[in-house]
Design a protein around this motif. Structure first.
Motif, mmCIF file in Angstrom:
data_model
loop_
_atom_site.group_PDB
_atom_site.id
_atom_site.type_symbol
_atom_site.label_atom_id
_atom_site.label_comp_id
_atom_site.label_asym_id
_atom_site.label_seq_id
_atom_site.Cartn_x
_atom_site.Cartn_y
_atom_site.Cartn_z
ATOM 1 N N LEU A 189 32.341 29.284 18.603
ATOM 2 C CA LEU A 189 33.697 28.768 18.712
ATOM 3 C C LEU A 189 34.621 29.940 19.006
ATOM 4 N N ASP A 190 35.696 29.688 19.733
ATOM 5 C CA ASP A 190 36.626 30.777 20.038
ATOM 6 C C ASP A 190 37.625 30.985 18.896
ATOM 7 N N HIS A 191 37.248 30.538 17.706
ATOM 8 C CA HIS A 191 38.011 30.750 16.480
ATOM 9 C C HIS A 191 37.092 31.379 15.433
ATOM 10 N N SER A 192 37.661 32.110 14.494
ATOM 11 C CA SER A 192 36.932 32.650 13.349
ATOM 12 C C SER A 192 37.703 32.311 12.079
ATOM 13 N N TYR A 193 37.203 32.779 10.938
ATOM 14 C CA TYR A 193 37.878 32.443 9.685
ATOM 15 C C TYR A 193 37.968 33.661 8.770
ATOM 16 N N LYS A 194 38.921 33.595 7.858
ATOM 17 C CA LYS A 194 39.143 34.649 6.869
ATOM 18 C C LYS A 194 39.382 33.977 5.519
ATOM 19 N N GLU A 195 38.758 34.512 4.465
ATOM 20 C CA GLU A 195 38.890 33.906 3.141
ATOM 21 C C GLU A 195 39.872 34.660 2.252
ATOM 22 N N LEU A 196 40.679 33.889 1.516
ATOM 23 C CA LEU A 196 41.650 34.393 0.555
ATOM 24 C C LEU A 196 41.466 33.581 -0.733
ATOM 25 N N ALA A 306 18.924 26.816 9.771
ATOM 26 C CA ALA A 306 17.938 27.506 10.597
ATOM 27 C C ALA A 306 17.596 26.704 11.843
ATOM 28 N N ALA A 307 17.761 25.381 11.757
ATOM 29 C CA ALA A 307 17.452 24.500 12.887
ATOM 30 C C ALA A 307 18.691 24.016 13.622
ATOM 31 N N HIS A 308 19.818 23.877 12.914
ATOM 32 C CA HIS A 308 20.970 23.220 13.531
ATOM 33 C C HIS A 308 22.281 23.646 12.873
ATOM 34 N N ALA A 309 22.545 24.930 12.781
ATOM 35 C CA ALA A 309 23.811 25.392 12.193
ATOM 36 C C ALA A 309 24.982 24.730 12.903
ATOM 37 N N MET A 310 26.021 24.433 12.137
ATOM 38 C CA MET A 310 27.181 23.743 12.700
ATOM 39 C C MET A 310 28.458 24.351 12.142
ATOM 40 N N VAL A 311 29.569 24.045 12.782
ATOM 41 C CA VAL A 311 30.858 24.495 12.258
ATOM 42 C C VAL A 311 31.194 23.640 11.024
ATOM 43 N N PRO A 312 32.032 24.153 10.106
ATOM 44 C CA PRO A 312 32.181 23.521 8.790
ATOM 45 C C PRO A 312 33.218 22.415 8.694
ATOM 46 N N PHE A 313 33.716 21.909 9.830
ATOM 47 C CA PHE A 313 34.937 21.101 9.775
ATOM 48 C C PHE A 313 34.727 19.638 9.400
ATOM 49 N N HIS A 314 33.488 19.224 9.184
ATOM 50 C CA HIS A 314 33.285 17.891 8.620
ATOM 51 C C HIS A 314 32.700 17.978 7.226
ATOM 52 N N GLY A 315 32.499 19.213 6.738
ATOM 53 C CA GLY A 315 31.962 19.388 5.396
ATOM 54 C C GLY A 315 30.578 18.796 5.218
ATOM 55 N N GLN A 316 29.773 18.766 6.306
ATOM 56 C CA GLN A 316 28.484 18.076 6.231
ATOM 57 C C GLN A 316 27.279 19.000 6.389
ATOM 58 N N GLY A 317 27.487 20.301 6.571
ATOM 59 C CA GLY A 317 26.348 21.182 6.778
ATOM 60 C C GLY A 317 25.343 21.130 5.639
ATOM 61 N N MET A 318 25.816 21.284 4.408
ATOM 62 C CA MET A 318 24.933 21.212 3.251
ATOM 63 C C MET A 318 24.367 19.807 3.081
ATOM 64 N N ASN A 319 25.196 18.798 3.241
ATOM 65 C CA ASN A 319 24.728 17.419 3.070
ATOM 66 C C ASN A 319 23.635 17.085 4.082
ATOM 67 N N CYS A 320 23.814 17.542 5.308
ATOM 68 C CA CYS A 320 22.805 17.324 6.345
ATOM 69 C C CYS A 320 21.523 18.067 6.002
ATOM 70 N N ALA A 321 21.634 19.304 5.531
ATOM 71 C CA ALA A 321 20.448 20.083 5.151
ATOM 72 C C ALA A 321 19.702 19.415 4.002
ATOM 73 N N PHE A 322 20.441 18.877 3.042
ATOM 74 C CA PHE A 322 19.795 18.188 1.927
ATOM 75 C C PHE A 322 19.065 16.933 2.412
ATOM 76 N N GLU A 323 19.666 16.212 3.367
ATOM 77 C CA GLU A 323 18.961 15.069 3.956
ATOM 78 C C GLU A 323 17.678 15.532 4.640
ATOM 79 N N ASP A 324 17.742 16.687 5.322
ATOM 80 C CA ASP A 324 16.539 17.255 5.936
ATOM 81 C C ASP A 324 15.437 17.432 4.900
#
Length: 455
Positions: A189-196, A306-324
């Motif tokens: 993505l042409d955007h990045s993030y910074k944590e505070l 490892a198979a399908h990294a995604m951007v975090p904007f639907h909050g589903q990366g972990m949920n999808c991995a757990f379904e895997d």
């Protein structure tokens, strides 16, 4: 199952997915070995680095229930009812995710969750090996070679099959690619993030509304804040990599403060360490990973990031991995042929991973640019009205993705149809008073068959 000679599985990565999969199979009598390049976070403290807070949804909770992990995990979770939208003028508006408090998501800290899942995996009988970095794999001899970063010592293990649960930078994926082309593609993505961070209030409570995902949408960029159980908020600023403002133009803590005072003024008093956090935490990259193949016959398979990294904007990366994890365990338990199990797993999960990857990219535009747009808000009003008018037929996009267990691919396909209906029905309107209900009803009946368990 032959108890004297149980099937075995070797998992690379002791993160969230690796620990959950280990638990699921160890509980079924499998011999499970887990190898992790970092130290044991239960001894050394969490070493996972920076992490956007995780949003646990029904898909993830369903997977945790299969491992009897849900109760332990939920002790650390903070409920989020919806998005608390912070306008530029300081106004706030809560946009609920669902109909009531039965349809919510949960904010959870990755490190705390990882420690809980590691404990459960070990209790189930899985063997955990830390300080074991995967260097190479001899797939012909079925031997994996590891090194210990503390002293450079070498270690090996024999395996029946390997599972790559080692994240977007997967070492197992790299090893598989050396012997078979997985057609790997990474789109940054042409955007990045910074944590505070927002600290607790002086009385030890939350400084702002705890039961919401706070969002400051500003068109091409945004800031979000998710609650933690220690009464802090993890704040994440998403900015373009180039332009103004961007990570190219906002480099110092002083420049970050100037940006926040201009565009996120109500957040400034909440982040006392803004400059220090900014200069201490480097920007994080955002990318989507695509593979044409997830497995190497019956010797290795990939899941999660490892198979399908995604951007975090639907909050589903972990949920999808757990379904895997649940799907892979189910296929492995159903048939002895590892290659057949890996093929069935990939065939089931790959279309769904691609669907949520696409929806995550779409949701970034919605979060940063549309949540305070009048047309979008009118469409949300119509969406809720049609949900009541056509229960089981018209099910809001967010409900299908977050509160149901239907395949992501089905949710994506129906969402596309529903978006067309909403846009067409509200075109040129300022309210729902002049909606052509008869025409909308006809479109829904014609294009949206009943969705099982939707009402």
């Amino acid at each position: 199952m032959n108890i004297g000679n149980p099937p075995s599985l070797t998992i690379i990565g002791a993160g969230l997915a690796g620990a959950l999969l280990a638990t699921l199979l160890a509980r079924e009598g499998w011999r499970v070995e887990v190898y992790e390049k970092r130290g044991d976070p239960r001894v050394r403290g969490y070493e996972g680095g920076r992490s956007i807070n995780l949003a646990l949804a029904e898909r993830g909770r369903h997977a945790l229930r299969q491992a009897d992990a849900d109760d332990d995990v939920m002790k650390q979770a903070v409920m989020m009812r919806g998005r608390m939208v912070h306008s530029l003028d300081g106004r706030q508006q809560l946009q609920r995710y669902g109909r009531d408090d039965s349809e919510v998501i949960w904010s959870i800290h990755r490190g705390d969750l990882n420690i809980t899942l590691l404990d459960l995996a070990e209790q189930a009988g899985a063997r955990l090996h830390f300080h074991r970095r995967l260097d190479r794999v001899d797939f012909d001899a079925c031997v994996a070679h590891f090194s210990d970063d503390r002293d450079g010592s070498a270690h090996t293990c024999r395996f029946q099959s390997l599972v790559g649960a080692d994240g977007a930078g997967s070492s197992l994926r790299a090893a598989m690619n050396r012997v078979a082309d997985l057609s790997e593609r990474t789109e940054f993505l042409d955007h990045s993030y910074k944590e505070l961070e927002i600290p607790p209030a002086t009385d030890g409570g939350f400084l702002i509304e705890p039961n919401a995902l706070h969002i400051w949408p500003r068109g091409h960029y945004m800031c979000i804040a998710l609650p933690n159980d220690e009464k802090t908020f993890t704040v994440t600023l998403f900015l373009p990599n180039e332009g103004d403002p961007s990570f190219a133009s906002v480099r110092s803590g002083a420049q970050a403060r100037a940006l926040f005072e201009r565009d996120f003024a109500d957040a400034v008093p909440l982040i006392p360490e803004l400059e220090a956090d900014w200069e201490r935490n480097p920007p994080g990259l955002l990318a989507t990973l695509y593979l044409d193949r997830w497995h190497l016959d019956g010797r290795a398979v990939l899941l999660g990031d490892a198979a399908h990294a995604m951007v975090p904007f639907h909050g589903q990366g972990m949920n999808c991995a757990f379904e895997d994890c649940v799907a892979l365990a189910r296929h492995l338990l159903a048939q002895a042929d590892r290659e057949a199990a890996f093929v069935a797993f990939s065939d089931e999960r790959k279309p769904n991973a691609e669907a949520i990857q696409a929806m995550a990219l779409e949701n970034y535009v919605e979060m940063r640019d549309r949540v305070d747009d009048p047309d979008f808000l009118l469409q949300r009003d119509l969406e809720r009205a049609l949900q009541l008018r056509h229960p089981g037929h018209f099910v809001p996009h967010y409900t299908m993705v977050t509160f149901m267990l239907i395949p992501y691919a089905l949710a994506h396909a129906r969402s596309e149809i529903q978006r067309d209906i909403l846009v067409e029905a509200t075109h040129g309107l300022a309210s729902l008073e002049n909606v052509d209900w008869e025409a909308v009803d006809a479109r829904i009946v014609a294009r949206l068959p009943p969705l099982e368990d939707a009402a």
